[in-house]
Structures are given as C-alpha cells and as structure tokens.
Scaffold this active site. Structure first.
Site, mmCIF file in Angstrom:
data_model
loop_
_atom_site.group_PDB
_atom_site.id
_atom_site.type_symbol
_atom_site.label_atom_id
_atom_site.label_comp_id
_atom_site.label_asym_id
_atom_site.label_seq_id
_atom_site.Cartn_x
_atom_site.Cartn_y
_atom_site.Cartn_z
ATOM 1 N N ALA A 242 -53.936 29.678 107.099
ATOM 2 C CA ALA A 242 -53.262 28.445 107.657
ATOM 3 C C ALA A 242 -53.999 27.059 107.224
ATOM 4 C CB ALA A 242 -52.861 28.251 109.037
ATOM 5 N N PRO A 243 -53.314 26.099 106.795
ATOM 6 C CA PRO A 243 -51.868 25.884 106.633
ATOM 7 C C PRO A 243 -51.259 26.305 105.453
ATOM 8 C CG PRO A 243 -52.985 23.663 105.922
ATOM 9 C CD PRO A 243 -54.167 24.775 106.191
ATOM 10 N N GLY B 14 -51.958 26.218 101.683
ATOM 11 C CA GLY B 14 -51.635 25.564 100.464
ATOM 12 C C GLY B 14 -52.508 26.647 99.398
ATOM 13 N N ASP C 269 -61.590 31.409 102.484
ATOM 14 C CA ASP C 269 -61.804 29.911 102.854
ATOM 15 C C ASP C 269 -62.108 29.934 104.315
ATOM 16 O OD1 ASP C 269 -61.902 27.286 101.964
ATOM 17 O OD2 ASP C 269 -60.255 26.875 103.117
ATOM 18 N N CYS D 178 -65.339 23.952 102.871
ATOM 19 C CA CYS D 178 -65.579 22.461 102.264
ATOM 20 C C CYS D 178 -66.871 21.848 102.831
ATOM 21 C CB CYS D 178 -64.349 21.793 102.635
ATOM 22 S SG CYS D 178 -63.889 21.935 104.435
#
Length: 471
Positions: free
Chosen positions: A284-285, A287, A345, A398
């Site tokens: 989630a979300p 992309g 991620d 990130c």
C-alpha cells in the site's frame, strides 16, 4: 494516490492568510470575542509542540477527520494557514531558532517550551510567509496572555518579535548559512556523502516538492496535455502545479497516478514481467503495484494493514487494474507457491522525503534509524525465501542513510552464498547515470536532477538494489 499541492511550495514568502472564521467567537470566560486568526495560531503551536517535543508525525495530526482537535474545528482556509505555518516552521526550524536566540538577552527558562513554540510560529510567519508582521506579533502576544504559563512573558514576546520585524532582512541574511537539518542527521549525511554534498542535500529541503505522475503510456503526449516535462525515469513532472489533482485531464479515466519520480524506479528495475507471478510486499498505497501490473506481472499485493489494502484496491480500481491482496505480517508470511519476483519497498525512516514531510527529521532519531534498519534486514532475508531459485528481489526504500540500504545489502551478500547482486547499468538510465553506484545499486538524492526554469528540480532520496536468488 490523490495528492494535493503543498501549502509551502515556495522557499520565500507567500500568501497565507486566515479566513477569520473565529470572528465573533467568544472566550470561555466570556471576556469578549476571540481575535480573528488566534485559533489557527494556537493550533499551529500545539501541533508544533507535538511534533518536536513528543515526536508525533505531522500527517496524522493534519487529518481533517481524525487529526488534532484544535485543527479539526478550523474552517478550510484556516487549516491551510496552519499547514503553511507548520511546513515553514519545520523546514526552517534551525534558522528560526537561531534568529530567536539572537534577539534574546538570555535563553528562555527551562519549562518554557510552550513559549518557545509561540515564538517559532510567529517567526515562521514573519520571516517566511506573506503575513503582516503586526498580525503575527499581535496574535503571538495574545497567545501568551491567554496561557497562564506564558502570561508573564507577554512583554518579552512583543519586544522580541517587534525587533524581528525591524531587523528582518539582516536576520534572514545572518541565518542563511545555518543548515536546516538537525546536526545529528547532517553529520550522518557528511559521513556518507561528504560535507559539500550533505549541505546541498540539506538546502534542497527548502525547495518546492515536485508533483510527478506515472503514466500508463505515451509520456510525451501526457506531458503536453498536463503542461509537464518527461523525466529520465519516464515520469511526467508538472510545471509548478498549484491546483487540484483530480481535476486534471486523465485522472478520472485512470490514465496516470501521482508518484515521485524516484519512487517509480524500483518497479522499473524488473523490466518486463510478462507471464511472471510477482509479490509486492508492503504494497500500500499501490503506486508500485500498478507499475508491476503494467509491466505484465500477475501481482499479489501484501500489506499488514487491512485499511491500507482497501485504499490500494480503490486506487487500482480507478486505474482499471486488479491485483490479488493479502493481509498479513510480511515477516511471518509463508507460502508453498514461490514467486518469480518480489518487490520489497521496506518501511524506513523516510529521510529522503523531507521536502514533502519536513517533520521527519524532528520525529525520528538515531535509535529509530537503527531499529528500522534491523527490521528491513529481517524483511529482506525473508523476502528472498519467497521467490523461486533464480528469482529476483528488488529491495528499496526512501531513506538517505546507508545503514538502511547499502550496509544491509552488503551483510546479506556476505551471509547468504546463493544470493547475488544484479548490477544496474548506468547506460540503461540516461540522465540518471550519476545515481548508479560503483557496485550497481541506485542511490538518488534530493540534490540530483536539475531541471529548466518553471519546473521544480530534485527528486526524493531513494535506494534500490536488485538481488537474485541462486538456482
């Protein structure tokens, strides 16, 4: 994946005014009307205190339905004012604090944190927003008078802020060289990137955060339709956008979604996924999930939050895309049907996103980075067990801190003999060659990607590495 424009896109002063919704409201003690704009400044001070002193993330407190009570009661224009004040205060906090300290004969007494936040909120308006000095001063003095803890300092507030107004240009010049990142994190950046690059990365925090979109097809065509520019990632960057995302051409038709250019890189590292089963972990979300589907994969999206997966499903529905979803703790998930590829991620400190989230460096510290790095390593080790022999795992986050990226991958490669790095080739990424490390990993920083006038430069700080499980 709906993103509205940042309320503090400019590093200089910009309009940000209360709609004076409080006009006519009365104090609980019935001493007369509350001054227009006072509730907004009081809310900003309370939320700033929660961020700095209690390490509370900003986004949750600015949720219109479930956020801070002092914020929720405000009307929309006053909410926008609060967001503008807080974003400016947090982006420039070390400079604001240096400015205030230079105007005090002695440091504020211990226990005067509430007073400190009142001064910071006022200074943010005076130094970095287009709010009249007299309004910021008057409301700060009123705030002090309304708080029994600060009432005795009301004259000090008045004197300090009036002097700030008189000496504004000199103060801005004097504090312009103060780094805007906390010293503890700047020192980590210096160790990783060198002093000059660390300061450049720090300064980019003051630049406007761009709005990038990932398109299903025809980036050049959508760049023309959206008044944008095609980036080396294939993303389209909008030109100094200050509007409503859902009103843009192609949104309702699901032709694109908002996603920072750097965030679009990890999913692209797989290449074609046609005919492959792909596991999107911590999805989630959505992309990156959408990208994996667009690349031809049959995608299973996992997240431990059921509500976040509902959001992912809703986002995919707008795009006309579908994925199988699994609600589970990724670290404990097991399956007999191994995948061809997996994208992890991972949850991280988010220190590469401070242009969008200026609270990050004030709500996280060294201990948080260490805990998150340990979590990421556990997740990556487990992710490698979920793909077939010969399967690919892309690990990304990130964060700007190598302890959450390069150091984890180095330990994995040293510990697990049948895992190898698949080096990313600079020639495959024209325009971003500088982001490919000598070992073949991606490492973007906000200081990269200089663009023409009219377009915000930079991109989020991201790390990505491609790993293959041995046959």
């Amino acid at each position: 994946m709906v993103l509205t424009s940042d309320d503090t896109k400019s590093t200089g002063r910009r309009p940000a005014r209360s709609n004076q919704a409080e006009r006519g409201a009365r104090r609980p003690d019935d001493r007369g009307p509350v001054k227009p704009g006072l509730a907004a400044r009081a809310a900003a001070s309370k939320i700033l205190a929660a961020v700095i002193d209690r390490k509370t993330p900003l986004d949750g407190m600015l949720d219109g339905d479930h956020g801070n009570p002092a914020y929720r009661v405000l009307e929309d224009n006053d909410r926008a004012l609060v967001r503008a004040i807080l974003n400016s205060a947090l982006r420039h906090l070390p400079r604001i604090e240096a400015a205030i300290a230079s105007l005090l004969d002695a440091p504020l007494p211990e226990g005067a944190r509430a007073l400190h936040h009142v001064l910071v909120v006022a200074a943010a308006q005076m130094l970095y927003l287009d709010i009249p000095d007299h309004s910021a001063v008057d409301l700060a003095v009123e705030q002090a008078n309304q708080d029994p803890r600060n009432r005795r300092f009301a004259k000090l507030v008045n004197a300090v802020l009036r002097r700030m107004g008189r000496e504004k240009d000199e103060i801005l010049s004097r504090t312009a060289t103060v780094p805007v990142m906390p010293a503890w994190f700047l020192s980590r950046l210096e160790k990783a990137y060198g002093r000059a690059e660390a300061l450049t990365i720090s300064d980019t925090q003051l630049q406007p955060a761009a709005i990038d979109v990932t398109v299903k097809s025809d980036p050049e065509g959508w760049a023309r339709r959206l008044n944008g520019l095609v980036l080396p990632t294939g993303s389209v960057r909008l030109a100094n956008f200050d509007g409503t995302i859902p009103a843009l051409d192609g949104f309702d038709e699901g032709e694109w979604w908002v996603q920072d250019a750097a965030a679009s890189i990890p999913a692209k590292l797989f290449g074609s996924l046609a005919g492959k089963r792909v596991f999107d972990l911590c999805a989630a979300p959505g992309g990156k999930t959408a990208q994996l589907i667009q690349a031809g994969g049959t995608v299973t999206a996992l997240d431990q939050s059921e509500s976040r997966l509902r959001r992912l499903t809703s986002n995919l529905a707008r795009l006309g895309l579908k994925a199988e979803t699994v609600v589970a703790d990724m670290a404990k998930y097991a399956t007999d049907e191994l995948f061809d590829a997996a994208l992890l991620d991972a949850p991280c400190s988010s220190t590469g996103t401070t242009r969008r989230h200026p609270d990050v460096l004030w709500t996280k510290g060294r201990e948080d980075i260490a805990k998150l790095a340990a979590l990421q390593e556990r997740l990556l080790r487990h992710a490698l067990t979920l793909v077939k022999p010969g399967g690919i795992v892309v690990f990304s986050n990130c964060s700007l801190d190598p302890s959450e990226g390069e150091e984890i991958v180095a330990r994995i490669l040293a510990d697990i003999p049948d895992v190898e790095r698949v080096a990313i080739r600079p020639q495959d990424w024209p325009g971003l060659e500088m982001a490919i490390s000598p070992l073949g990993d991606f490492r973007t920083t906000p200081a990269m990607l200089s663009l023409p006038e009219g377009f915000a430069s930079g991109l989020d700080g991201f790390y990505a590495s491609v790993l293959r499980r041995g046959d």
